[in-house]
Design a protein around this motif. Structure first.
Motif, PDB file in Angstrom:
ATOM      1  N   MET A   1      -9.690  13.228   0.003  1.00 36.04           N
ATOM      2  CA  MET A   1     -10.542  12.328   0.764  1.00 36.04           C
ATOM      3  C   MET A   1      -9.699  11.267   1.465  1.00 36.04           C
ATOM      4  SD  MET A   1     -13.679   9.898  -0.617  1.00 36.04           S
ATOM      5  CE  MET A   1     -14.028  11.102  -1.864  1.00 36.04           C
ATOM      6  N   ARG A   2     -10.107  10.897   2.665  1.00 36.07           N
ATOM      7  CA  ARG A   2      -9.421   9.837   3.415  1.00 36.07           C
ATOM      8  C   ARG A   2     -10.158   8.516   3.167  1.00 36.07           C
ATOM      9  NH1 ARG A   2      -5.866  11.156   7.244  1.00 36.07           N
ATOM     10  NH2 ARG A   2      -6.394   9.321   8.494  1.00 36.07           N
ATOM     11  N   LEU A   3      -9.438   7.562   2.537  1.00 34.06           N
ATOM     12  CA  LEU A   3     -10.045   6.308   2.089  1.00 34.06           C
ATOM     13  C   LEU A   3      -9.479   5.100   2.810  1.00 34.06           C
ATOM     14  CD1 LEU A   3      -9.729   7.004  -1.719  1.00 34.06           C
ATOM     15  CD2 LEU A   3     -11.914   6.665  -0.586  1.00 34.06           C
ATOM     16  N   LEU A   4     -10.351   4.130   3.104  1.00 32.74           N
ATOM     17  CA  LEU A   4      -9.915   2.810   3.552  1.00 32.74           C
ATOM     18  C   LEU A   4      -9.975   1.872   2.354  1.00 32.74           C
ATOM     19  CD1 LEU A   4      -9.241   0.608   5.665  1.00 32.74           C
ATOM     20  CD2 LEU A   4     -11.717   0.390   6.045  1.00 32.74           C
ATOM     21  N   PHE A   5      -8.910   1.112   2.124  1.00 30.08           N
ATOM     22  CA  PHE A   5      -8.875   0.137   1.023  1.00 30.08           C
ATOM     23  C   PHE A   5      -8.575  -1.232   1.618  1.00 30.08           C
ATOM     24  CE2 PHE A   5      -6.678  -0.885  -3.323  1.00 30.08           C
ATOM     25  CZ  PHE A   5      -7.674  -1.806  -3.587  1.00 30.08           C
ATOM     26  N   LEU A   6      -9.544  -2.152   1.534  1.00 28.72           N
ATOM     27  CA  LEU A   6      -9.390  -3.505   2.060  1.00 28.72           C
ATOM     28  C   LEU A   6      -9.080  -4.480   0.933  1.00 28.72           C
ATOM     29  CD1 LEU A   6     -12.380  -3.801   4.571  1.00 28.72           C
ATOM     30  CD2 LEU A   6      -9.972  -3.471   5.129  1.00 28.72           C
ATOM     31  N   ALA A   7      -8.045  -5.287   1.127  1.00 27.62           N
ATOM     32  CA  ALA A   7      -7.676  -6.308   0.144  1.00 27.62           C
ATOM     33  C   ALA A   7      -6.933  -7.413   0.866  1.00 27.62           C
ATOM     34  CB  ALA A   7      -6.807  -5.716  -0.964  1.00 27.62           C
ATOM     35  N   VAL A   8      -6.804  -8.568   0.218  1.00 25.80           N
ATOM     36  CA  VAL A   8      -5.986  -9.660   0.760  1.00 25.80           C
ATOM     37  C   VAL A   8      -4.553  -9.413   0.292  1.00 25.80           C
ATOM     38  CG1 VAL A   8      -5.582 -12.142   0.771  1.00 25.80           C
ATOM     39  CG2 VAL A   8      -7.926 -11.251   0.769  1.00 25.80           C
ATOM     40  N   LEU A   9      -3.645  -9.240   1.242  1.00 21.28           N
ATOM     41  CA  LEU A   9      -2.318  -8.707   0.915  1.00 21.28           C
ATOM     42  C   LEU A   9      -1.175  -9.690   1.113  1.00 21.28           C
ATOM     43  CD1 LEU A   9      -2.713  -5.135   2.477  1.00 21.28           C
ATOM     44  CD2 LEU A   9      -3.029  -5.843   0.097  1.00 21.28           C
ATOM     45  N   ARG A  10      -1.385 -10.975   0.795  1.00 24.22           N
ATOM     46  CA  ARG A  10      -0.247 -11.889   0.814  1.00 24.22           C
ATOM     47  C   ARG A  10       0.806 -11.394  -0.159  1.00 24.22           C
ATOM     48  NH1 ARG A  10      -0.300 -17.333  -0.636  1.00 24.22           N
ATOM     49  NH2 ARG A  10      -1.927 -16.855  -2.141  1.00 24.22           N
ATOM     50  N   ARG A  11       2.054 -11.339   0.284  1.00 27.42           N
ATOM     51  CA  ARG A  11       3.112 -10.733  -0.520  1.00 27.42           C
ATOM     52  C   ARG A  11       3.310 -11.455  -1.856  1.00 27.42           C
ATOM     53  NH1 ARG A  11       8.614  -9.960   2.386  1.00 27.42           N
ATOM     54  NH2 ARG A  11       8.933  -8.781   0.449  1.00 27.42           N
ATOM     55  N   HIS A  12       3.577 -10.652  -2.890  1.00 27.96           N
ATOM     56  CA  HIS A  12       3.952 -11.146  -4.214  1.00 27.96           C
ATOM     57  C   HIS A  12       2.810 -11.883  -4.923  1.00 27.96           C
ATOM     58  CE1 HIS A  12       7.706  -9.966  -2.569  1.00 27.96           C
ATOM     59  NE2 HIS A  12       7.973 -11.083  -1.953  1.00 27.96           N
ATOM     60  N   THR A  13       1.565 -11.672  -4.499  1.00 30.44           N
ATOM     61  CA  THR A  13       0.427 -12.276  -5.191  1.00 30.44           C
ATOM     62  C   THR A  13      -0.223 -11.241  -6.096  1.00 30.44           C
ATOM     63  OG1 THR A  13      -1.103 -11.672  -3.412  1.00 30.44           O
ATOM     64  CG2 THR A  13      -0.022 -13.834  -3.251  1.00 30.44           C
ATOM     65  N   GLY A  14      -1.070 -11.737  -7.018  1.00 31.69           N
ATOM     66  CA  GLY A  14      -1.764 -10.820  -7.909  1.00 31.69           C
ATOM     67  C   GLY A  14      -2.645  -9.838  -7.161  1.00 31.69           C
ATOM     68  N   ASN A  15      -3.307 -10.296  -6.086  1.00 26.98           N
ATOM     69  CA  ASN A  15      -4.151  -9.405  -5.299  1.00 26.98           C
ATOM     70  C   ASN A  15      -3.350  -8.257  -4.711  1.00 26.98           C
ATOM     71  OD1 ASN A  15      -6.506 -10.886  -5.679  1.00 26.98           O
ATOM     72  ND2 ASN A  15      -6.187 -12.126  -3.862  1.00 26.98           N
ATOM     73  N   ALA A  16      -2.193  -8.590  -4.130  1.00 31.03           N
ATOM     74  CA  ALA A  16      -1.366  -7.567  -3.497  1.00 31.03           C
ATOM     75  C   ALA A  16      -0.845  -6.570  -4.524  1.00 31.03           C
ATOM     76  CB  ALA A  16      -0.197  -8.212  -2.745  1.00 31.03           C
ATOM     77  N   VAL A  17      -0.420  -7.074  -5.667  1.00 27.69           N
ATOM     78  CA  VAL A  17       0.092  -6.186  -6.723  1.00 27.69           C
ATOM     79  C   VAL A  17      -1.008  -5.262  -7.224  1.00 27.69           C
ATOM     80  CG1 VAL A  17       1.005  -6.117  -9.076  1.00 27.69           C
ATOM     81  CG2 VAL A  17       1.935  -7.745  -7.433  1.00 27.69           C
ATOM     82  N   THR A  18      -2.209  -5.814  -7.437  1.00 25.56           N
ATOM     83  CA  THR A  18      -3.332  -4.996  -7.899  1.00 25.56           C
ATOM     84  C   THR A  18      -3.689  -3.932  -6.870  1.00 25.56           C
ATOM     85  OG1 THR A  18      -4.252  -6.801  -9.219  1.00 25.56           O
ATOM     86  CG2 THR A  18      -5.764  -5.040  -8.598  1.00 25.56           C
ATOM     87  N   ALA A  19      -3.727  -4.321  -5.605  1.00 25.73           N
ATOM     88  CA  ALA A  19      -4.079  -3.371  -4.546  1.00 25.73           C
ATOM     89  C   ALA A  19      -3.069  -2.232  -4.463  1.00 25.73           C
ATOM     90  CB  ALA A  19      -4.166  -4.100  -3.203  1.00 25.73           C
ATOM     91  N   GLU A  20      -1.788  -2.566  -4.556  1.00 24.12           N
ATOM     92  CA  GLU A  20      -0.760  -1.523  -4.505  1.00 24.12           C
ATOM     93  C   GLU A  20      -0.901  -0.575  -5.696  1.00 24.12           C
ATOM     94  OE1 GLU A  20       1.336  -0.787  -2.253  1.00 24.12           O
ATOM     95  OE2 GLU A  20       1.502  -2.534  -0.940  1.00 24.12           O
ATOM     96  N   ARG A  21      -1.197  -1.132  -6.858  1.00 25.33           N
ATOM     97  CA  ARG A  21      -1.327  -0.301  -8.053  1.00 25.33           C
ATOM     98  C   ARG A  21      -2.519   0.659  -7.923  1.00 25.33           C
ATOM     99  NH1 ARG A  21      -2.194  -4.021 -11.409  1.00 25.33           N
ATOM    100  NH2 ARG A  21      -4.373  -3.649 -11.926  1.00 25.33           N
ATOM    101  N   VAL A  22      -3.651   0.138  -7.459  1.00 23.62           N
ATOM    102  CA  VAL A  22      -4.829   0.981  -7.295  1.00 23.62           C
ATOM    103  C   VAL A  22      -4.577   2.055  -6.245  1.00 23.62           C
ATOM    104  CG1 VAL A  22      -7.245   1.017  -6.578  1.00 23.62           C
ATOM    105  CG2 VAL A  22      -6.424  -0.809  -8.075  1.00 23.62           C
ATOM    106  N   ARG A  23      -3.911   1.675  -5.158  1.00 19.04           N
ATOM    107  CA  ARG A  23      -3.585   2.684  -4.139  1.00 19.04           C
ATOM    108  C   ARG A  23      -2.736   3.804  -4.727  1.00 19.04           C
ATOM    109  NH1 ARG A  23      -0.062   1.497   1.255  1.00 19.04           N
ATOM    110  NH2 ARG A  23       1.487   1.018  -0.363  1.00 19.04           N
ATOM    111  N   ASP A  24      -1.749   3.447  -5.546  1.00 15.64           N
ATOM    112  CA  ASP A  24      -0.918   4.465  -6.188  1.00 15.64           C
ATOM    113  C   ASP A  24      -1.767   5.423  -7.023  1.00 15.64           C
ATOM    114  OD1 ASP A  24       1.339   3.421  -5.042  1.00 15.64           O
ATOM    115  OD2 ASP A  24       2.002   2.341  -6.832  1.00 15.64           O
TER     116      ASP A  24
END
Length: 266
Positions: A1-24
């Motif tokens: 499936m082709r998915l869009l994932f929206l998150a706030v991606l300021r570098r080195h923040t908890g949001n960005a780390v969580t988003a990268e982990r979920v994407r993986d």
């Protein structure tokens, strides 16, 4: 499936780390996941254009207001991951709270990182100024340094050389800093608020304080009691292994995204 994932991606923040982990997790399951910064879009119509251009079949958003509101009214099904800001900050504003409620009505599923977050959301539905305040307080505090954002590997190296990690937040959803400290075998002292108390069992996986005087007392106790430190470290490490397993989290997101292909809701 082709998915869009929206998150706030300021570098080195908890949001960005969580988003990268979920994407993986999602990509490991064979999905194509297009991760985008929610702040790059001004309105749902901008996101609609991207969905059409990229032939996306479903979507996911981290934060109901920051990301979820941009997914309303589209033809693709979507799921939501709660962030601490949703429940602790945005939900306090009447208009944002209404928008978040409408997002929840459209979402196929919603993920809360702790029981306390889930309960707060159920009760309520079924930041630059703050940053400046913190900096001003730190400038007046002797012996306290405000560090810039660090890459994860550098941050972990610093944490490993510390006697303890302190979380003094007055508002938390699920503190990645606490979980990382536990996994790195560093004792945790955390302010006794619902988000932290959901992760830290006082005297077992860490220490919880309610005011500065109690913090000083507990910090002195920790520094003078090697047996307590050893016990907290061992229990914290085991808690992360049992309750925040990377593999278990991956399996959950695989299962939830599978729901976007059907008609079921959760």
């Amino acid at each position: 499936m082709r998915l869009l994932f929206l998150a706030v991606l300021r570098r080195h923040t908890g949001n960005a780390v969580t988003a990268e982990r979920v994407r993986d997790h999602l990509e490991a399951a064979g999905h194509i996941c297009l991760l985008k910064d929610a702040f790059d879009f001004d309105s749902p119509s901008d996101v609609a254009s991207l969905i059409t251009a990229e032939n996306l079949q479903a979507a996911l958003a981290l934060h109901l207001y920051r990301g979820g509101r941009l997914l309303q009214g589209h033809r693709v099904p979507f799921g939501i991951i709660f962030g601490g800001t949703d429940l602790n900050e945005d939900a306090q504003e009447e208009e944002k709270s209404r928008v978040m409620g409408r997002v929840l009505q459209e979402a196929r599923f919603a993920v809360a990182f702790s029981e306390s977050m889930k309960e707060m959301a159920q009760r309520r539905w079924v930041d630059p100024v703050f940053t400046q305040e913190v900096k001003a307080i730190v400038d007046r505090a002797p012996g306290v340094r405000l560090m810039p954002e660090l890459p994860q590997e550098d941050l972990h190296a610093v944490v490993k050389n510390c006697r303890a990690v302190v979380n003094s937040s007055v508002s938390e959803g699920m503190s990645a800093a606490i979980l990382e400290a536990m996994d790195l075998e560093v004792p945790v002292l955390a302010r006794n608020i619902p988000g932290n108390a959901a992760l830290v069992k006082h005297g077992v996986t860490g220490l919880l304080f309610s005011d500065p005087e109690e913090f000083v007392q507990l910090a002195q106790r920790l520094l003078s009691d090697p047996a307590l430190e050893k016990e907290l470290v061992a229990n914290g490490k085991e808690y992360v292994r049992l309750c925040h397993s990377w593999k278990a989290e991956r399996d959950v997101y695989r299962h939830l995204v599978g729901k976007l292909e059907g008609n079921s809701e959760e």
